[in-house]
Design a protein around this motif. Structure first.
Motif, mmCIF file in Angstrom:
data_model
loop_
_atom_site.group_PDB
_atom_site.id
_atom_site.type_symbol
_atom_site.label_atom_id
_atom_site.label_comp_id
_atom_site.label_asym_id
_atom_site.label_seq_id
_atom_site.Cartn_x
_atom_site.Cartn_y
_atom_site.Cartn_z
ATOM 1 N N UNK A 109 1.062 -1.016 0.015
ATOM 2 C CA UNK A 109 -0.431 0.120 0.324
ATOM 3 C C UNK A 109 0.712 1.172 0.322
ATOM 4 N N UNK A 110 2.104 0.788 0.369
ATOM 5 C CA UNK A 110 2.836 2.459 0.769
ATOM 6 C C UNK A 110 3.284 2.451 -0.756
ATOM 7 N N UNK A 111 4.371 1.644 -1.432
ATOM 8 C CA UNK A 111 4.474 1.866 -2.347
ATOM 9 C C UNK A 111 3.493 1.943 -3.317
ATOM 10 N N UNK A 112 2.088 1.685 -3.710
ATOM 11 C CA UNK A 112 1.134 2.044 -4.836
ATOM 12 C C UNK A 112 1.142 3.087 -4.145
ATOM 13 N N UNK A 113 -0.052 3.667 -3.171
ATOM 14 C CA UNK A 113 -0.647 4.549 -2.969
ATOM 15 C C UNK A 113 0.260 5.647 -2.718
ATOM 16 N N UNK A 114 1.126 6.000 -1.667
ATOM 17 C CA UNK A 114 2.205 6.628 -1.422
ATOM 18 C C UNK A 114 1.487 7.538 -0.351
ATOM 19 N N UNK A 115 1.228 6.849 0.468
ATOM 20 C CA UNK A 115 -0.011 8.213 2.034
ATOM 21 C C UNK A 115 1.756 9.164 2.114
ATOM 22 N N UNK A 116 3.069 8.779 2.315
ATOM 23 C CA UNK A 116 4.070 8.734 2.544
ATOM 24 C C UNK A 116 4.996 8.837 2.029
ATOM 25 N N UNK A 117 6.589 9.698 1.698
ATOM 26 C CA UNK A 117 7.422 8.266 1.206
ATOM 27 C C UNK A 117 8.588 8.833 2.424
ATOM 28 N N UNK A 118 9.870 8.688 2.228
ATOM 29 C CA UNK A 118 11.570 8.750 2.990
ATOM 30 C C UNK A 118 11.132 10.089 2.506
ATOM 31 N N UNK A 119 11.359 11.170 3.894
ATOM 32 C CA UNK A 119 11.356 12.369 4.101
ATOM 33 C C UNK A 119 10.892 13.410 4.707
ATOM 34 N N UNK A 120 9.678 12.666 4.058
ATOM 35 C CA UNK A 120 8.155 13.413 4.787
ATOM 36 C C UNK A 120 7.942 13.541 6.090
ATOM 37 N N UNK A 121 7.492 14.604 6.658
ATOM 38 C CA UNK A 121 7.448 14.789 8.078
ATOM 39 C C UNK A 121 5.667 14.245 8.502
ATOM 40 N N UNK A 122 5.550 13.119 9.108
ATOM 41 C CA UNK A 122 4.152 12.455 9.669
ATOM 42 C C UNK A 122 3.804 12.722 11.237
ATOM 43 N N UNK A 123 2.888 12.026 11.202
ATOM 44 C CA UNK A 123 2.078 11.548 12.783
ATOM 45 C C UNK A 123 1.231 10.664 12.178
#
Length: 305
Positions: A109-123
């Motif tokens: 899901x992370x690879x296809x939909x990409x809700x966030x990527x390496x380098x993003x700031x998330x919570x």
């Protein structure tokens, strides 16, 4: 032949099994050599850290997949046998390895939909930080906040199972138009010239956010193609509100997620310098009055009515 006969005699391993072990080891060695060679070429040609990371992960996953396919073909004589074998073990794996499978699905899901990527700031959940790694079963954050104020790093890293992306909300500081709104509240006394104070705050805020506002407008236009993001204005604004101990002037402005503290620091320092030049502007703070005789307290109460 002598080695094969010796292994068969002492270990009881058939020649066919020995050949499969040999070819399996040979395939693994060749694939490892090819992977290292490809990574050396990539690292030689690509200098950007983020691009290097993506290539390294992509190459690793491809070679793991190739290893599984090649070794499976060595040990399973016919393709339909492989399909039967895979069907038998998949049911057991689904029960015994429920969480890892969910985590693997989360990785897809992370690879296809990409809700966030390496380098993003998330919570996510109670954790906030910069994404520094995404792997098949977990992603890793460089933690911010917690006991440290203003979204700065704590020095800890947090490993979170990928399956959490299906059950927990994710807040992305960078997705959209890559900016966040920040507010600074300055309270001046009722006796102060609050309009002059407001003009000073506006000039300070414009000085530190002018260039960022222009870039944010371009980013917002691009983001609107993907998300339903709309703002009437992106320019800084100051809101006025009366509190019980003074006039609150709240500055609202755009800033980059990783520069919230530095911009706030610069703005506050300039505010302190500018306010010190004006005797008719004073900071307000909550106060209490203590009366030492009953008469004074009653008179103040009557005036309050």
């Amino acid at each position: 032949m002598e080695i094969i006969d010796w292994v068969k005699e002492h270990w009881g391993i058939d020649q066919e099994i020995q050949e499969k072990i040999f070819f399996s080891l040979l395939a693994i060695i060749v694939l490892i050599f090819m992977r290292e060679l490809l990574l050396r070429i990539v690292f030689w040609r690509i200098k950007a850290v983020k691009q290097r990371y993506k290539w390294k992960n992509g190459v690793r996953y491809i070679f793991v997949f190739l290893s599984l396919v090649i070794i499976s073909t060595i040990w399973i004589d016919e393709f339909h046998s492989f399909a039967t074998f895979f069907g038998l073990i998949s049911a057991g794996i689904a029960v015994a390895l429920k969480d890892p499978i969910v985590n693997l699905a989360g990785w897809l899901f992370l690879m296809i939909r990409r809700p966030f990527e390496v380098g993003d700031r998330i919570q996510i959940m109670d954790f906030a930080g910069d994404v520094i790694d995404i792997r098949a079963f977990q992603f890793t954050l460089n933690e911010i906040g917690n006991w440290v104020e203003a979204d700065q790093s704590t020095g800890r890293i947090v490993h979170i199972p990928n399956g959490k992306v299906f059950s927990e909300a994710q807040f992305n500081y960078h997705q959209g138009f890559s900016n966040i709104w920040n507010e600074i509240c300055v309270v001046v006394t009722f006796e102060s010239d609050w309009q002059k104070a407001k003009d000073i705050l506006n000039s300070v805020m414009q000085k530190h956010t002018k260039n960022l506002t222009k870039s944010a407008q371009k980013k917002l236009l691009e983001a609107s193609k993907k998300f339903m993001i709309f703002y009437n204005t992106l320019t800084p604004v100051i809101y006025t509100k009366v509190k019980d101990h003074g006039v609150a002037l709240t500055m609202r402005y755009l800033c980059l997620p990783k520069k919230r503290r530095s911009t706030e620091h610069a703005i506050w320092e300039e505010i302190l310098i500018e306010f010190s030049k004006h005797d008719d502007i004073d900071f307000a703070y909550p106060t209490q009055r203590i009366y030492y005789n009953k008469t004074e307290g009653k008179q103040a109460s009557k005036h309050g009515k």
